[in-house]
Design an enzyme around this catalytic site. Structure first.
Site, short mmCIF file in Angstrom:
data_model
loop_
_atom_site.label_atom_id
_atom_site.label_comp_id
_atom_site.label_asym_id
_atom_site.label_seq_id
_atom_site.Cartn_x
_atom_site.Cartn_y
_atom_site.Cartn_z
N LYS A 673 0.83 -1.21 0.00
CA LYS A 673 0.00 0.00 0.00
C LYS A 673 0.87 1.27 0.00
O LYS A 673 0.71 2.15 -0.85
CB LYS A 673 -0.91 -0.01 1.23
CG LYS A 673 -1.91 1.14 1.27
CD LYS A 673 -2.80 1.11 2.51
CE LYS A 673 -3.96 0.16 2.35
NZ LYS A 673 -5.05 0.40 3.35
N THR A 674 1.80 1.34 0.93
CA THR A 674 2.61 2.56 1.02
C THR A 674 3.60 2.65 -0.14
O THR A 674 3.91 3.75 -0.61
CB THR A 674 3.38 2.62 2.36
OG1 THR A 674 4.15 1.43 2.51
CG2 THR A 674 2.41 2.74 3.52
N GLU A 744 12.33 7.50 -4.85
CA GLU A 744 12.78 8.40 -5.90
C GLU A 744 12.56 7.89 -7.31
O GLU A 744 12.46 8.67 -8.25
CB GLU A 744 14.27 8.74 -5.67
CG GLU A 744 14.37 9.59 -4.41
CD GLU A 744 15.77 9.87 -3.94
OE1 GLU A 744 16.34 10.87 -4.38
OE2 GLU A 744 16.28 9.10 -3.11
#
Lengths: 777, 211, 316
Positions: A673-674, A744
């Site tokens: 999820k994250t 990133e």
């Protein structure tokens, strides 16, 4: 100063360079990560699950406390005054009206500021955190347009802000260099990144380019960018005796504590930096002048100080990503095999910092080519020091490189995905190192199928939906796996089976506490509820930068080390009456709130039983992982395949992204999820990079002219379509948990995927960011 | 004018009142009194209701509703991201309408009812929108989140009240709850972490929109 | 923000009188633009007159079949009003194209008309700007000017008026209704309300000191297709690079007002007269004296393209 810094960097680079050879040749088993982390084998536990954020209830109710929200008695509010010339000297600074203004307690300028050492500039030593090394309010020199020249301290923010406007400064201006083109004409200098030259050569690339049957050669430009975290940079500082407490919004609490201590001539332990929640960082929440000014001001007034930079203040004081001018030239045979890959160009920095935007990083490892020439040149301008911003190097480097590959594919008449796959390297071309884990081909295949790449019109400009021209584009995403030295963790295990992990790490939206709770629970064989994860405090163990997508690795390796120490200690105190008696730490694993023999889980004893027998309420260990030699032994990277569908209005030129897919190869995903949120977030910042973001630097004055969220456009809800993210989930056998950082990579490749889709929609090549509608008319 | 008679004045409010120098009786209407004496100190008295509690304050005329909430009432759930109405982090609901608390003066709120994120729900007793934000991961750093949530709650009400938006196809037909309507209406709330897709999912879930 | 005294006006007359007695006084309604500028000390009133309690928040039918919009009607309420949606769709469309939902809930009709430019040099008090400080120079002409005016500009100022709503008001022939400090009232046709920068760019409207906008009058509905098209860098929540507001009748006649190109909503009667001839003819007249910068030259083309698309849509 600059020369000294360069020399220091060069020496560090040589040492690293010499050591790198030895490390590269050493056997795998000597390396950290030589043996796969046992957790990689745990397939059905906490790791990987879509656990909702454990700090979610606090964040959605407004009860997560950010740095400007710590109540302190007797607090004073600060407002900063900024210089309005790019270089020169303060002849006069008249603070009388401000001092006489209601509610004002004091005004700090270089005339009364406490004496401070200059900031240790980031990357100059292991705990240095300064954005630059310029003295902070120590003299009358002006180094950039926006430099703080005074701090007003008052009983309320309203009093402080108004008094700041009453300060009158007179300057004597020096000749300035604020124009990029002029600076380039005067000459550029080679640059260093982390001590190593930003230069690689394989064969004679220019010659190979000339001789290649098919070639492209173009220049790409990217402007300055600002992080624009929505939380303003803010500190609440208080001196208690000789101790300085800083409530900061920080990506590097331990670095900040050490660096501030250096500046005030104090012991590192006398500076306590806490930062439980950071309202967005992206590379911008490091050590800049505002924390130091607040601490100095607090000393002057003898009261706690809160300093919240205005949005304009953030632009004036906190550096952003610098601009680049990049040449990419690719030569290929008629089958698309690269004969030459040239990626060179120029960036702007300042004399007082050491960060050249390393845009050649992607080219170092992404493709095989017979010859290669990679080089970053720098010029120095009179401006605020530039700094890291999400995927420094890769975010803008992939724009140029991946656009050029699309141009070459077009010239060759080869599908751009196919062209990339034909140039897939077997090992990292520039270093010769083997890849630790590289499954970008799988990512491409998965992504292409899911996105419907086969629906793409090969010829540009053919697909139209009403006023809208529709196109598809793709690009490779890539970001290195880093693990920086300095990690450490402490584990406290109680007889009740509760474990607390302490580490000076950070939460700025990545879900640190959530994910690490999952990992620690799995590693210790405990339930999620049994874990407390403490972070965001410089007094905790470890020097952990939340940057370079390395925090997960740093924490992971530190917890592995601490867990090993814990096991060792538990076996020791378990004694001869334990089923574990006689086992070595390496033979033991954690499960079900206890330890067992790894290959015979029935030899088991609970933590509670061990501690009880030893008459211990708790056991506490602290350990550090080995230095990150693995990154010199393997080429370690995350990868992705980015797919974009864009619509360009044939009437107005408005470019709008209508669909996006990121297909990632980032090792094992620790929380689906994250991680998905981080991927999407990176992609969205990449959409901003592609279409709208630019810090407008008026080269006449060296002044940023759009220091606001009204004039600096970041994407809003309406700019963002459905974003699909998928991943290979293949563990990297040489990293903790098999994981890579995922913060990133999403921004990399995105701008090129957009630009390439725009070409497919319109037949127009966009080589200057941002791609605004006027460029498409 | 909101009446004050139904409202219980909590201990906390009394404390705030006394801390704010002058306790006023009730929520008197009419002109706002200037403080007498020192004409360099421009302050006014104001009373308004925050999350059901009445607050009587004497404030610097310049104090925004945002700073009154954060610095005077210590309700720091409402965030400052730009202080110029450009990011939406300070979104609160006043008399049923969302607005940017940074671009309105506290002393202009006389008698108004303000709902902040703290008034929507608390950990353990979450508003459905707050719960949906957790379920759909509608945030990362959490800083813009209170503003996003206050805005989300109000957006569903605005659609229900048939207020048109830029993407409403037909001005004379009732406004429909669609993803595009929600995206357009939420565009005054910037999320730099990029939780937009997840926020739309959360709002759709609460609003009962078909996927 | 500079310190100020504050009063809540008890009547329109009292408000106007109070403003006339203090040259540094300002009316505050929504405050979304004024407070933004006060925080930056671009606006520095020493006295604020809160006019929110004057009951000017009504929309009423006028005897001639038009609408009277109270000065304090919020942008949201005006856009959502059934009569506006039905008969003045252009106005509703322009309103919801502007700002954000939060801002529209607070911003008022009069305040929207009086919005000040978004020129970055106007917004930076450390930079020369004739609008902010007459005689200091214009930094935009040789600086960042991509969003600036292309027509009606002067050597003193190339700022644009940022309002979307005002473009609709201009195309709809609205009239501004005011009360002067002496209690007299007057109406100002929107065509006479705004000024070009000339060499006094700091004076933006026909309002006199202390003159107070009480409402805006719309003439009876004219029918026709109402279209507002805004071209901007973000898909939402951005000021217009160019916006085009039109009312077009079945016979192809109509009116057009353009935003993002001038110091005021840009409309020329002679250009309206060419609507049947198409976008090129209209824009040829509308932007005949265009004086763009290198950075905003694209707007000339963009206006024509956008108007062309809007005319096609109306015919569609």
């Amino acid at each position: 100063m600059n020369i000294i810094e360069d020399a220091k960097q060069a020496v560090q680079g040589l040492v690293q360079g010499a050591m790198a050879k030895a490390v590269a040749l050493a056997p795998d088993s000597w390396m950290p990560g030589g043996e796969p982390d046992p957790l990689i084998r745990h397939q059905h536990g906490h790791v990987g699950k879509p656990l909702s954020r454990i700090d979610g209830p606090r964040k959605v109710t407004g009860s997560a406390t950010f740095s400007a929200e710590f109540p302190v008695d007797g607090m004073v509010y600060a407002a900063v005054v900024f210089a309005t010339i790019a270089k020169g000297r303060l002849v006069e600074i008249d603070t009388r009206s401000a001092e006489a203004s209601p509610g004002v307690i004091s005004v700090m300028t270089h005339r009364n500021a406490p004496k401070l050492n200059p900031p240790p500039v980031f990357m100059s030593s292991s705990k240095a955190a300064g954005g630059d090394n310029l003295p902070i309010m120590q003299d009358d020199r002006i180094h950039w347009n926006g430099q703080p020249i005074a701090v007003v301290l008052a009983e309320s923010q309203e009093f402080a802000d108004h008094a700041a406007s009453l300060i009158c400064a007179t300057y004597e201006a020096d000749v300035t260099l604020t124009n990029f083109a002029v600076a380039i004409a005067k000459g550029t200098e080679p640059s260093l990144f982390m001590g190593q030259p930003l230069h690689n050569e394989i064969g004679d690339a220019e010659k190979a380019l000339k001789e290649a049957p098919v070639a492209v050669d173009a220049t790409y430009r990217t402007p300055r960018h600002n992080h624009n975290a929505i939380e303003l940079h803010a500190v609440t500082v208080a001196w208690t005796g000789d101790t300085l407490r800083i409530h900061d919004a920080s990506q590097l609490v331990a670095h900040t504590a050490w660096s501030v201590a250096q500046m005030f001539g104090m012991d590192e332990k006398q500076v306590v930096v806490t930062s439980p929640f950071v309202g967005g960082g992206f590379g911008g929440k490091c050590l800049w002048q505002h924390q130091v000014l607040a601490a100095a001001a607090a000393k002057i007034v003898g009261r706690p100080v809160r300093l919240v930079l205005s949005r304009e203040g953030v632009y004036r004081v906190v550096g952003g990503r610098t601009l680049t001018e990049q040449r990419v030239a690719l030569g290929a045979d008629k089958h698309g095999k690269f004969k030459a890959l040239i990626h060179t160009g120029v960036i702007a920095k300042t004399p007082s910092n050491i960060l050249p935007e390393p845009f050649i990083m992607p080219a170092r490892s992404a493709y095989a080519s017979e010859t290669m020439l990679l080089d970053v040149q720098a010029v120095e301008l009179d401006m605020l020091a530039n700094t890291f911003m999400r995927a420094p190097g890769e975010a803008v480097g992939t724009f140029a490189l991946e656009s050029a590959i699309d141009e070459l594919a077009d010239a060759l008449g080869i599908d751009p995905i196919e062209l990339r796959l034909r140039n897939e390297p077997e090992k990292e071309p520039t270093s010769g190192l083997p890849f630790s884990s590289r499954h970008v081909v799988e990512a491409w295949k998965m992504g292409a199928e899911r996105f419907g790449w086969d629906q793409r019109s090969v010829k540009p400009g053919l697909v139209r939906d009403g006023e809208w021209l529709v196109g598809l584009g793709c690009a490779t995403a890539t970001y290195p796996y880093y693990r920086m030295p300095g990690g450490a963790a402490r584990i406290t295990l109680t007889r009740l089976g509760q474990a607390t992990v302490d580490i000076a790490a950070h939460e700025m939206g990545m879900g640190t506490a959530t994910v690490q709770t999952q990992v620690v629970a799995e590693r210790l064989g405990l339930s999620l509820e049994a874990i407390t994860f403490n972070y965001g405090d410089s007094t905790l163990p470890g020097v952990v930068l939340a940057g370079g997508s390395q925090q997960t690795a740093s924490i992971g390796a530190s917890v592995i080390a601490a867990h090993r120490a814990l096991v060792k200690e538990l076996i020791k105190i378990a004694g001869n009456d334990s089923p574990l008696a006689g086992l070595k730490p390496d033979e033991v694993a954690s499960r079900d709130a206890g330890l067992c023999k790894a290959d015979d889980p029935s030899r088991f004893e609970t933590y509670a039983s061990i501690l009880e027998r030893a008459h211990r309420d708790e056991i506490r260990v602290e350990a550090s992982p080995p230095d990150p030699l693995e990154t010199m032994h393997w080429s370690m990277h995350s990868h992705g395949a980015m797919f974009c569908e864009v619509r360009v209005n044939a009437v107005t030129g408005e470019p709008r992204v209508s669909r996006f897919l990121g297909s990632f190869d980032c090792g094992r995903i620790l929380n689906s999820k994250t991680a998905a949120s981080q991927f999407r977030g990176g992609i969205i910042m990449g959409l901003g990079l592609a279409l709208m973001e630019e810090t407008q630097f008026d080269e006449r004055y060296g002044r940023i002219m759009n220091p606001s969220l009204s004039e600096y456009h970041v994407p809003v809800h309406m700019d963002v379509p459905d974003i699909d993210v998928i991943w290979t989930d293949i563990p990297d056998p040489h990293t903790p948990m098999g994981a890579h950082g995922v913060g990133e990579i999403g921004i990399t490749g995105t701008a090129a995927a957009v630009a390439n889709a725009i070409y497919n929609a319109t037949g127009k090549r966009m080589r200057d960011l941002p791609i605004t509608l006027d460029k498409l008319l | 004018m909101q009446t004050s008679t139904h409202l219980e004045i909590s201990r906390r409010d009394l404390l705030i009142s006394s801390a704010a120098t002058v306790a006023v009786t009730g929520v008197a209407g009419g002109a706002i009194a200037q403080s007498a004496g020192n004409d360099m100190v421009q302050t006014s008295k104001v009373s308004f209701i925050v999350n059901g509690d009445i607050h009587n304050m004497k404030l610097d005329n310049r104090t925004t509703l945002l700073d009154a909430l954060r610095e005077h009432l210590h309700l720091t759930g409402t965030k400052k991201g730009c202080d110029h109405g450009q990011c939406g982090a300070c979104t609160v609901i006043v008399d049923g309408r969302r607005l940017n608390a940074c671009l309105t003066l506290a002393i202009m709120q006389e008698g108004r009812r303000v709902t902040t994120i703290e008034g929507l729900g608390k950990p353990g007793d979450l508003h459905p929108m707050q719960a949906a934000f957790i379920k759909h991961d509608g945030f990362q750093c959490g800083y813009c989140t209170p503003g996003q949530i206050c805005s989300s709650v109000a957006v569903l009400e605005e659609i229900g009240a048939n207020i048109p938006s830029h993407v409403t196809a037909d001005l004379t037909s009732p406004v429909a709850l669609t993803a595009a309507e929600v995206r357009e209406r939420m565009s005054g709330n910037i999320c730099r972490c990029g939780a937009y897709s997840n926020i739309i999912d959360a709002i759709s879930d609460v609003g009962g929109m078909k996927a | 923000m500079r310190p100020f005294t504050f009063e809540r006006a008890s009547s329109i007359e009292a408000a106007a009188k109070s403003a006339a007695s203090n040259s540094q006084a300002k009316f505050i309604a929504g405050g979304t633009n004024l407070l933004d500028l006060m925080k930056l000390e671009i606006e520095t009133p020493t006295h604020l007159i809160d006019v929110n309690g004057l009951g000017l928040d009504k929309i009423d039918a006028t005897p001639d079949g038009g609408l009277r919009i109270g000065a304090l009607v919020r942008n949201t309420d005006l856009a959502a009003h059934q009569a506006v949606r039905r008969d003045y769709g252009l106005l509703s469309r322009a309103l919801v194209a502007g700002a954000s939902g939060q801002l529209r809930n607070v911003a008022t009709t009069a305040g929207n008309l009086l919005q000040r430019t978004r020129c970055p040099y106007f917004y930076d008090t450390n930079m020369p700007c004739n609008k902010r400080q007459l005689g200091s120079g214009c930094s935009a002409i040789d600086g960042f000017s991509r969003q600036h005016a292309i027509v009606g500009v002067s050597d003193s100022c190339i700022a644009t008026h940022p309002s979307d709503m005002a473009i609709a008001m201009q195309a709809l022939d609205a009239t501004v209704e005011t009360v002067k400090p002496d209690g007299s009232s007057r109406t100002i046709p929107i065509a006479d309300f705004y000024r070009l920068p000339g060499d006094t760019p700091h004076i933006e409207s026909a309002l006199e000191r202390g003159e107070f906008i009480t409402g805006v009058l719309l003439p009876p509905p004219t029918g026709g297709k109402h279209i507002y098209r805004k071209v901007r860098d973000r898909a939402s929540y951005a000021f217009a690079l160019v916006s085009v507001g039109v009312v077009i009748h079945p016979d192809g006649t109509g009116r057009v007002a353009v935003g993002g190109v001038a110091h005021k909503p840009w409309r020329i009667g002679e250009a309206d007269a060419k609507m049947q001839e198409g976008a090129r003819a209209v824009v040829g007249t509308l932007l005949a004296n265009a004086r763009p910068t290198e950075q905003n030259r694209f707007k000339v083309d963009l206006v024509e393209r956008t108007l062309g698309a809007v005319i096609s849509e109306a015919r569609g």
